[in-house]
Design a protein around this motif. Structure first.
Motif, short mmCIF file in Angstrom:
data_model
loop_
_atom_site.label_atom_id
_atom_site.label_comp_id
_atom_site.label_asym_id
_atom_site.label_seq_id
_atom_site.Cartn_x
_atom_site.Cartn_y
_atom_site.Cartn_z
N VAL A 153 -99.63 41.59 -7.91
CA VAL A 153 -100.32 42.79 -8.38
C VAL A 153 -100.70 42.60 -9.85
CG1 VAL A 153 -100.15 45.28 -8.75
CG2 VAL A 153 -98.98 44.22 -6.79
N ASP A 154 -101.94 42.80 -10.15
CA ASP A 154 -102.45 42.68 -11.52
C ASP A 154 -102.72 44.07 -12.08
OD1 ASP A 154 -103.90 42.12 -13.86
OD2 ASP A 154 -104.69 40.26 -13.01
N LEU A 155 -102.14 44.37 -13.24
CA LEU A 155 -102.24 45.71 -13.83
C LEU A 155 -103.43 45.89 -14.76
CD1 LEU A 155 -98.57 46.67 -14.69
CD2 LEU A 155 -99.84 47.07 -12.62
N ASN B 32 -112.35 46.57 -15.08
CA ASN B 32 -113.32 45.68 -15.73
C ASN B 32 -112.68 44.37 -16.17
OD1 ASN B 32 -115.45 47.46 -15.41
ND2 ASN B 32 -115.07 48.50 -17.36
N GLU B 33 -111.44 44.44 -16.73
CA GLU B 33 -110.76 43.22 -17.15
C GLU B 33 -110.37 42.37 -15.95
OE1 GLU B 33 -110.08 41.91 -20.18
OE2 GLU B 33 -111.44 43.44 -20.93
N PHE B 34 -109.99 43.03 -14.86
CA PHE B 34 -109.61 42.31 -13.65
C PHE B 34 -110.79 41.51 -13.11
CE2 PHE B 34 -109.07 42.30 -8.95
CZ PHE B 34 -107.89 41.56 -8.89
N LYS B 35 -111.99 42.06 -13.15
CA LYS B 35 -113.17 41.33 -12.68
C LYS B 35 -113.46 40.10 -13.53
CE LYS B 35 -116.32 44.54 -12.63
NZ LYS B 35 -117.66 45.16 -12.38
N PHE C 115 -100.44 53.26 -11.20
CA PHE C 115 -99.21 52.65 -10.72
C PHE C 115 -98.17 53.69 -10.29
CE2 PHE C 115 -95.47 49.91 -10.82
CZ PHE C 115 -95.98 48.75 -10.27
N LYS C 116 -98.19 54.86 -10.92
CA LYS C 116 -97.18 55.88 -10.63
C LYS C 116 -97.58 56.82 -9.50
CE LYS C 116 -96.95 57.38 -14.89
NZ LYS C 116 -96.51 58.20 -16.06
N LEU C 117 -98.76 56.65 -8.95
CA LEU C 117 -99.21 57.54 -7.88
C LEU C 117 -98.33 57.40 -6.64
CD1 LEU C 117 -103.09 57.09 -8.11
CD2 LEU C 117 -101.68 58.93 -9.07
N THR D 270 -98.13 41.30 -12.77
CA THR D 270 -98.51 40.68 -14.03
C THR D 270 -98.89 41.74 -15.05
OG1 THR D 270 -100.85 40.43 -13.43
CG2 THR D 270 -99.38 38.65 -12.81
N CYS D 271 -98.28 41.64 -16.23
CA CYS D 271 -98.55 42.57 -17.33
C CYS D 271 -99.00 41.78 -18.54
CB CYS D 271 -97.29 43.35 -17.69
SG CYS D 271 -96.72 44.45 -16.41
#
Length: 360
Positions: free
Chosen positions: A287-289, A293-296, A311-313, A332-333
């Motif tokens: 899981v990438d946090l 836009n940064e993930f792309k 994440f807390k949903l 990953t953080c």
């Protein structure tokens, strides 16, 4: 002492007049004021949090206050440590604070400890007091306070502030949570510096007053306490939120360190991370946090994107719980701050089969 012999505690005529505005409060009255007068509190750190905490406890009529701090006053302290003045720079904090507090309330007994708390003196000092208020600014001392108070069965009130935000918690109270439940030791925060991000005096003043308030509530027996909860305040957004913190213990085989540790993965690039994790792709969920836009822009193959805001949903946590039953979770953080938040969310929701990979 939380249950003193009230008949043996007397208030003089001057005290009846001085505390008259408190005595008419139903939650305090004469009985509550006697409890306040008889109580012994140790304030560890007489700085930005300790100053307002000590001032308001003295004005409320606390009978005994211990101050422990080995530092001298510096000019850079004066934006937030409101008990001191310019002419007192280079004097010992505890001695100067004692003089000021005595001028506010001469009936309060002030005990000074002109050194910092450490492994060799913590038990000897803390055992004398009924409660500890932690107004320190470093993780190493906070863990020491936590361990000592737990061993001596002493409740303590934690506070922290930086920038425009703060936290307050009541720990080790009536078999409740302790500091390690909020910031587990495996996060390895002892060397983390709390001073890097700066702070405004309004934040430390606000948190210090909240700590004093929680102390009074515990002393007089108000049930609506922060037991098993931590209060988070944001002065920019004018927000106060409480979060329930769950207590958990490591098993005998140190599972919490072997399987649930927050680890810093030393990599030179995301490709290096990718190669290491792709070997067992069917055995874990990555899981990438990052934001969308940064993930792309910078994506690790086979990873999924769950931004921290989501994440807390409830839906997210249910999904992660189901995945954790059959796979290890690798999250990953980018920063230490996010690592702490993520680890806390997972632990508080009883999701234990995870690693948090900190990239920085």
């Amino acid at each position: 002492m939380f249950n003193p012999k009230l008949k043996a505690i007397k208030l003089c005529d001057q005290e009846y007049v001085r505390y008259s505005k408190q005595l008419i409060l139903n939650k305090i009255n004469i009985e509550g004021q006697k409890r306040i007068k008889n109580f012994k509190i140790l304030i560890i750190g007489v700085g930005g949090l300790g100053s307002p905490t000590a001032i308001y406890l003295v004005t409320s009529g606390i009978g005994y206050i211990g101050l422990i701090d080995g530092d001298k006053i510096e000019i850079s302290n004066l934006n937030r440590q409101i008990i001191y003045q310019e002419r007192e720079v280079n004097t010992l904090k505890v001695r100067t604070a004692k003089k000021k507090l005595h001028e506010i309330n001469s009936r309060c007994k002030i005990i000074t400890h002109t050194h910092n708390l450490n492994q060799s003196n913590s038990k000897e000092i803390i055992r004398y007091y009924d409660m500890v208020i932690d107004t320190t600014d470093n993780f190493a001392t906070r863990y020491l306070i936590n361990e000592t108070c737990y061993g001596l069965n002493k409740p303590y009130i934690y506070g922290a502030a930086e920038q425009f935000i703060g936290q307050v918690g009541l720990f080790n109270y009536q078999d409740g949570i302790n500091y390690s439940n909020l910031y587990p030791r495996y996060l390895d925060l002892k060397t983390h510096n709390c001073d890097l991000n700066g702070v405004i005096g309004i934040s430390t003043g606000y948190v210090g007053i909240l700590q004093a308030n929680e102390a009074i509530k515990a002393i007089i027996g108000i049930k609506n306490q922060l037991n098993n909860k931590v209060l988070f305040c944001n002065l920019i957004n004018t927000e106060l939120k409480t979060k329930t913190i769950y207590s958990y213990k490591a098993s005998n085989n140190n599972k919490i360190y072997n399987k649930n540790s927050v680890k810093k993965l030393k990599t030179t690039s995301s490709e290096n991370t990718n190669r290491k994790l792709q070997k067992q792709i069917d055995l874990f969920l990555l899981v990438d946090l990052k934001s969308y836009n940064e993930f792309k822009k910078k994506r690790i193959n086979k990873s999924i994107n769950i931004p921290l805001v989501a994440f807390k949903l409830h839906k997210t946590l249910n999904f992660l719980k189901k995945q954790a039953e059959k796979k290890k979770l690798y999250i990953t953080c980018e920063t230490l701050h996010k690592s702490i938040i993520v680890a806390s969310i997972l632990e508080n929701n009883l999701i234990r089969n995870y690693y948090v990979i900190r990239e920085k």
